[in-house]
Enzyme design. Structure first.
Site, PDB file in Angstrom:
ATOM      1  N   LYS A  13       0.764  -1.099  -0.056  1.00 54.82           N
ATOM      2  CA  LYS A  13       0.051  -0.006  -0.090  1.00 54.82           C
ATOM      3  C   LYS A  13       0.965   1.323   0.025  1.00 54.82           C
ATOM      4  CE  LYS A  13      -4.006  -2.217   2.577  1.00 54.82           C
ATOM      5  NZ  LYS A  13      -4.636  -2.066   3.809  1.00 54.82           N
ATOM      6  N   TYR A  53     -12.520  -1.839  -3.617  1.00 49.04           N
ATOM      7  CA  TYR A  53     -13.061  -1.687  -2.279  1.00 49.04           C
ATOM      8  C   TYR A  53     -14.601  -1.738  -2.401  1.00 49.04           C
ATOM      9  CZ  TYR A  53      -8.555  -0.626   0.027  1.00 49.04           C
ATOM     10  OH  TYR A  53      -7.448  -0.739   0.238  1.00 49.04           O
ATOM     11  N   PHE A  61     -16.231   4.137   6.468  1.00 49.17           N
ATOM     12  CA  PHE A  61     -14.900   4.337   6.516  1.00 49.17           C
ATOM     13  C   PHE A  61     -14.297   4.162   5.051  1.00 49.17           C
ATOM     14  CE2 PHE A  61     -16.030  -0.147   7.288  1.00 49.17           C
ATOM     15  CZ  PHE A  61     -15.368  -0.944   6.369  1.00 49.17           C
ATOM     16  N   ARG A  89      -1.702 -14.685   3.812  1.00 45.54           N
ATOM     17  CA  ARG A  89      -2.620 -14.194   4.636  1.00 45.54           C
ATOM     18  C   ARG A  89      -1.732 -14.519   6.337  1.00 45.54           C
ATOM     19  NH1 ARG A  89      -6.292 -10.739   3.469  1.00 45.54           N
ATOM     20  NH2 ARG A  89      -7.248 -10.813   5.421  1.00 45.54           N
ATOM     21  N   THR A  95      -5.125  -7.713  10.594  1.00 50.40           N
ATOM     22  CA  THR A  95      -5.401  -6.525   9.658  1.00 50.40           C
ATOM     23  C   THR A  95      -4.966  -5.405  10.504  1.00 50.40           C
ATOM     24  OG1 THR A  95      -7.373  -7.584   8.948  1.00 50.40           O
ATOM     25  CG2 THR A  95      -7.086  -5.352   8.882  1.00 50.40           C
ATOM     26  N   ARG A 106       3.096  -7.515   9.232  1.00 54.34           N
ATOM     27  CA  ARG A 106       2.295  -6.097   9.591  1.00 54.34           C
ATOM     28  C   ARG A 106       2.867  -6.108  11.420  1.00 54.34           C
ATOM     29  NH1 ARG A 106      -3.344  -7.628   7.645  1.00 54.34           N
ATOM     30  NH2 ARG A 106      -3.440  -6.326   5.366  1.00 54.34           N
ATOM     31  N   ASN A 116      -1.511   0.022   7.372  1.00 54.69           N
ATOM     32  CA  ASN A 116      -1.073  -1.473   7.714  1.00 54.69           C
ATOM     33  C   ASN A 116      -0.281  -2.467   6.746  1.00 54.69           C
ATOM     34  OD1 ASN A 116      -3.029  -2.274   5.938  1.00 54.69           O
ATOM     35  ND2 ASN A 116      -4.302  -3.342   7.092  1.00 54.69           N
ATOM     36  N   HIS A 119      -1.844  -5.295   1.415  1.00 51.36           N
ATOM     37  CA  HIS A 119      -3.049  -6.032   1.309  1.00 51.36           C
ATOM     38  C   HIS A 119      -2.838  -7.142   0.481  1.00 51.36           C
ATOM     39  CE1 HIS A 119      -6.978  -6.633  -0.366  1.00 51.36           C
ATOM     40  NE2 HIS A 119      -6.462  -7.043  -1.422  1.00 51.36           N
ATOM     41  N   GLU A 132      -9.452  -9.910  -7.846  1.00 46.93           N
ATOM     42  CA  GLU A 132      -8.311  -9.000  -7.725  1.00 46.93           C
ATOM     43  C   GLU A 132      -7.251  -9.046  -8.867  1.00 46.93           C
ATOM     44  OE1 GLU A 132      -8.707  -7.657  -3.104  1.00 46.93           O
ATOM     45  OE2 GLU A 132      -7.481  -9.343  -3.426  1.00 46.93           O
TER      46      GLU A 132
END
Length: 159
Positions: A13, A53, A61, A89, A95, A106, A116, A119, A132
């Site tokens: 990100k 998203y 949010f 993951r 998250t 993270r 964070n 993604h 995606e």
């Protein structure tokens, strides 16, 4: 791609890019034995952000997510390997970086839920990967190749 292998979408990100963490993150997946099949340094526009998203549209949010993901360049990638989505993951951590174990991306590199760093597609959402990957990459941008080290990564070598 053998029947064991799976492709998964991952993105560094804007905060990860700004902090110079692309190399660190790529290294972790390479070291784990996953194979990079596509990568793109890019800027996400409003339209793509809304598609990416889409499930969160209308939530309080949502606008913040769109604003953040379009605030600077991202590094989009597709990784391949056995059970790749779940592997990624697990490596990413929770998250919220504050809940993430040391050793995870993270847990080691992030402190804030909004920032964070990374993604990855959700392994519990069946179609998330395909969706995606298709959103960010054309088929021609994904490279089929043999990772020679695969026989040292996997015990039964028909990868």
């Amino acid at each position: 791609m053998s029947h064991h292998d799976e492709r998964t979408f991952v993105m560094v990100k804007p905060d990860g890019v700004q902090r110079g963490l692309i190399g660190e993150i790529v290294s972790r997946f390479e070291t784990r034995g996953l194979k990079l099949v596509g990568a793109k340094f890019m800027r996400i526009d409003e339209e793509l952000a809304h598609e990416h998203y889409g499930e969160h549209e209308g939530k309080p949010f949502f606008e913040g997510l769109v604003e953040f993901i379009t605030s600077g360049p991202v590094f989009a990638m597709v990784w391949e390997g056995a059970d790749a989505t779940r592997q990624v993951r697990t490596m990413m951590g929770e998250t919220d970086p504050a809940d993430s174990a040391p050793g995870t991306i993270r847990g080691d590199l992030g402190l804030d839920l909004g920032h964070n760093v990374i993604h990855g597609s959700d392994h519990e959402d069946e179609g998330a990967n395909e969706r995606e990957i298709d959103l960010f990459f054309d088929d021609a941008e994904l490279v089929d190749w043999d990772l020679d080290a695969a026989e040292w990564v996997y015990e039964d070598e028909d990868h």
